[in-house]
Scaffold this motif. Structure first.
Motif, mmCIF file in Angstrom:
data_model
loop_
_atom_site.group_PDB
_atom_site.id
_atom_site.type_symbol
_atom_site.label_atom_id
_atom_site.label_comp_id
_atom_site.label_asym_id
_atom_site.label_seq_id
_atom_site.Cartn_x
_atom_site.Cartn_y
_atom_site.Cartn_z
ATOM 1 N N VAL A 55 40.898 42.714 36.981
ATOM 2 C CA VAL A 55 40.545 43.056 38.247
ATOM 3 C C VAL A 55 40.162 42.361 38.777
ATOM 4 C CG1 VAL A 55 39.303 44.244 40.215
ATOM 5 C CG2 VAL A 55 39.874 45.606 38.179
ATOM 6 N N LEU A 56 40.415 41.834 39.829
ATOM 7 C CA LEU A 56 40.790 40.439 41.487
ATOM 8 C C LEU A 56 39.592 41.023 42.161
ATOM 9 C CD1 LEU A 56 40.474 37.495 42.160
ATOM 10 C CD2 LEU A 56 42.391 37.787 43.151
ATOM 11 N N VAL A 57 38.702 40.970 42.910
ATOM 12 C CA VAL A 57 37.927 41.154 43.535
ATOM 13 C C VAL A 57 37.220 39.936 45.089
ATOM 14 C CG1 VAL A 57 35.542 41.878 44.621
ATOM 15 C CG2 VAL A 57 36.239 43.105 42.877
ATOM 16 N N ARG A 58 37.625 40.101 45.970
ATOM 17 C CA ARG A 58 37.542 39.374 46.971
ATOM 18 C C ARG A 58 36.308 39.768 48.134
ATOM 19 N NH1 ARG A 58 43.466 40.026 46.759
ATOM 20 N NH2 ARG A 58 43.008 40.783 48.644
ATOM 21 N N THR A 59 35.880 38.340 48.617
ATOM 22 C CA THR A 59 34.918 38.428 49.520
ATOM 23 C C THR A 59 34.958 37.484 50.164
ATOM 24 O OG1 THR A 59 32.648 37.380 48.315
ATOM 25 C CG2 THR A 59 33.780 39.877 47.659
ATOM 26 N N SER A 60 34.061 37.964 51.435
ATOM 27 C CA SER A 60 33.419 35.741 51.702
ATOM 28 C C SER A 60 33.211 35.262 51.193
ATOM 29 C CB SER A 60 32.522 36.915 53.059
ATOM 30 O OG SER A 60 31.200 37.286 52.778
ATOM 31 N N PHE A 61 32.073 35.809 50.423
ATOM 32 C CA PHE A 61 31.436 34.639 49.095
ATOM 33 C C PHE A 61 32.346 33.825 47.741
ATOM 34 C CE2 PHE A 61 28.063 37.447 49.881
ATOM 35 C CZ PHE A 61 27.156 36.669 50.885
ATOM 36 N N GLY A 62 33.671 34.367 48.104
ATOM 37 C CA GLY A 62 34.321 33.808 47.003
ATOM 38 C C GLY A 62 34.987 34.445 46.976
ATOM 39 N N HIS A 63 36.320 34.598 45.266
ATOM 40 C CA HIS A 63 36.784 35.824 44.408
ATOM 41 C C HIS A 63 36.474 35.700 43.163
ATOM 42 C CE1 HIS A 63 40.950 34.693 46.746
ATOM 43 N NE2 HIS A 63 40.203 34.502 47.116
ATOM 44 N N TRP A 64 36.247 36.828 42.731
ATOM 45 C CA TRP A 64 35.582 37.094 41.653
ATOM 46 C C TRP A 64 37.033 38.172 40.724
ATOM 47 C CZ3 TRP A 64 30.387 35.679 41.677
ATOM 48 C CH2 TRP A 64 30.017 35.059 43.574
ATOM 49 N N ILE A 65 36.716 37.308 40.164
ATOM 50 C CA ILE A 65 37.922 38.154 38.712
ATOM 51 C C ILE A 65 36.846 39.011 37.772
ATOM 52 C CG2 ILE A 65 37.925 36.689 36.827
ATOM 53 C CD1 ILE A 65 41.343 36.446 36.807
ATOM 54 N N VAL A 66 36.707 40.032 36.881
ATOM 55 C CA VAL A 66 36.746 41.001 36.211
ATOM 56 C C VAL A 66 38.142 41.355 34.793
ATOM 57 C CG1 VAL A 66 35.607 43.343 36.092
ATOM 58 C CG2 VAL A 66 35.403 41.939 37.859
ATOM 59 N N PRO A 67 37.832 40.419 33.705
ATOM 60 C CA PRO A 67 38.367 41.217 32.669
ATOM 61 C C PRO A 67 38.394 42.104 31.903
ATOM 62 C CG PRO A 67 36.406 39.452 32.357
ATOM 63 C CD PRO A 67 36.872 39.555 33.851
ATOM 64 N N THR A 68 39.263 42.208 31.081
ATOM 65 C CA THR A 68 38.694 44.286 30.425
ATOM 66 C C THR A 68 37.268 43.655 29.953
ATOM 67 O OG1 THR A 68 40.854 44.175 29.977
ATOM 68 C CG2 THR A 68 39.673 45.122 28.168
ATOM 69 N N GLY A 69 36.762 45.256 29.687
ATOM 70 C CA GLY A 69 35.543 44.694 29.181
ATOM 71 C C GLY A 69 34.147 44.321 30.140
ATOM 72 N N GLN A 70 34.375 44.062 30.784
ATOM 73 C CA GLN A 70 33.652 43.500 31.881
ATOM 74 C C GLN A 70 33.297 43.983 32.834
ATOM 75 O OE1 GLN A 70 31.478 41.958 30.195
ATOM 76 N NE2 GLN A 70 32.980 41.141 28.271
ATOM 77 N N ALA A 71 31.865 43.498 34.127
ATOM 78 C CA ALA A 71 32.229 44.437 35.960
ATOM 79 C C ALA A 71 31.315 43.371 36.799
ATOM 80 C CB ALA A 71 30.516 45.606 35.423
ATOM 81 N N ILE A 72 32.270 44.056 38.004
ATOM 82 C CA ILE A 72 31.346 43.130 38.972
ATOM 83 C C ILE A 72 30.146 44.428 39.670
ATOM 84 C CG2 ILE A 72 32.825 43.594 40.026
ATOM 85 C CD1 ILE A 72 32.839 40.924 41.684
ATOM 86 N N TRP A 73 29.467 43.506 40.026
ATOM 87 C CA TRP A 73 28.247 44.035 40.957
ATOM 88 C C TRP A 73 28.594 43.736 42.262
ATOM 89 C CZ3 TRP A 73 25.259 47.263 42.488
ATOM 90 C CH2 TRP A 73 24.429 47.923 43.104
#
Length: 270
Positions: A55-73
């Motif tokens: 999963v790719l999450v885009r925010t004003s702070f930047g981009h964050w990639i979440v691979p299998t088995g991990q998470a984003i806060w």
């Protein structure tokens, strides 16, 4: 899809979420590759766990990639958009801001522990209960204790604000190339090498070398997760050998590409 009592439509689901009571709301959803959730925000913080896929999450702070088995806060109130880089199964924990003190105020990718992974699998399919008791209550309480303990992973990709640097960063993301030099970047930005390196570090918080390594991971992880050969990905990214790519990968994520993607627990050594 989300649990049986939860709407599938994103806008309806967000509206439903804002009406829910209780410290935690937990559920899961499956989406096809390239599906996108447009920019939105919610009053609860969100722990988004990619139990399958990238999963790719885009925010004003930047981009964050979440691979299998991990998470984003994702902190409460932060506008963010989500893109499914592959077919995904996502579990989310939505948390009232006051439920867990001192949670991060900026997004970060975190390593999911085996305990939290098991807890999420156990509760994701349960109907929502505002004030769970008994066994369910204990599971929820354990989740709340485990979330603040999750270690951060270097999978965020901050972006500069200078338009010249933004264009160069986006171009690199589209076609990563490990052999492009700092001098080339500086000339393209119309700066001296010294000015460029200072400006980039000030705006991004990372050296260009570290930023490019993390950008290479952004490009590599979805391809590796979809089954492409490590050799093909490494050479496409401009690395002279698989060994050089593997060395970078292990330095950033603590495991070789094959071991990292073999199973959710592979990178933890358990």
């Amino acid at each position: 899809m989300f649990n049986r009592d939860r709407p599938v439509d994103d806008e309806k689901r967000r509206s439903w979420l804002e009406q829910m009571e209780g410290d935690l709301v937990i559920g899961e959803i499956a989406q096809a590759a390239h599906a996108e959730v447009p920019a939105h925000r919610h009053t609860r913080g969100q722990l988004l766990h990619a139990s399958r896929g990238v999963v790719l999450v885009r925010t004003s702070f930047g981009h964050w990639i979440v691979p299998t088995g991990q998470a984003i806060w994702i902190p409460s109130g932060l506008e963010h958009a989500v893109e499914m880089m592959t077919d995904v199964r996502v579990q989310s924990v939505y948390i009232l801001p006051e439920a867990i003190p001192d949670l991060p105020s900026r997004p970060r990718v975190v390593r999911i522990t085996p305990l939290l992974r098991s807890l999420l699998e156990e509760v994701a399919s349960l109907p929502h209960v505002a004030q769970p008791t008994g066994r369910t209550g204990l599971l929820y309480e354990l989740i709340m204790h485990e979330i603040p303990r999750l270690p951060e992973l270097p999978l965020g990709l901050p972006f500069p604000s200078d338009p010249r640097l933004v264009r160069m960063c986006r171009s690199f993301l589209e076609t990563p190339e490990s052999r492009v030099t700092i001098d080339h970047w500086a000339r393209s930005a119309g700066m001296s090498r010294r000015t460029f390196t200072r400006r980039f570090k000030q705006e991004v918080g990372l050296s260009l070398s570290l930023w490019r390594q993390q950008a290479s991971l952004f490009a590599a992880l979805p391809r590796l997760a979809s089954g492409e050969a490590v050799t093909t990905v490494a050479l496409d990214l401009g690395y002279e050998s698989v060994a050089a790519f593997t060395t970078m990968f292990k330095r950033m994520l603590g495991a070789s590409p094959r071991n990292y993607l073999k199973a959710p627990d592979a990178e933890s050594g358990t």
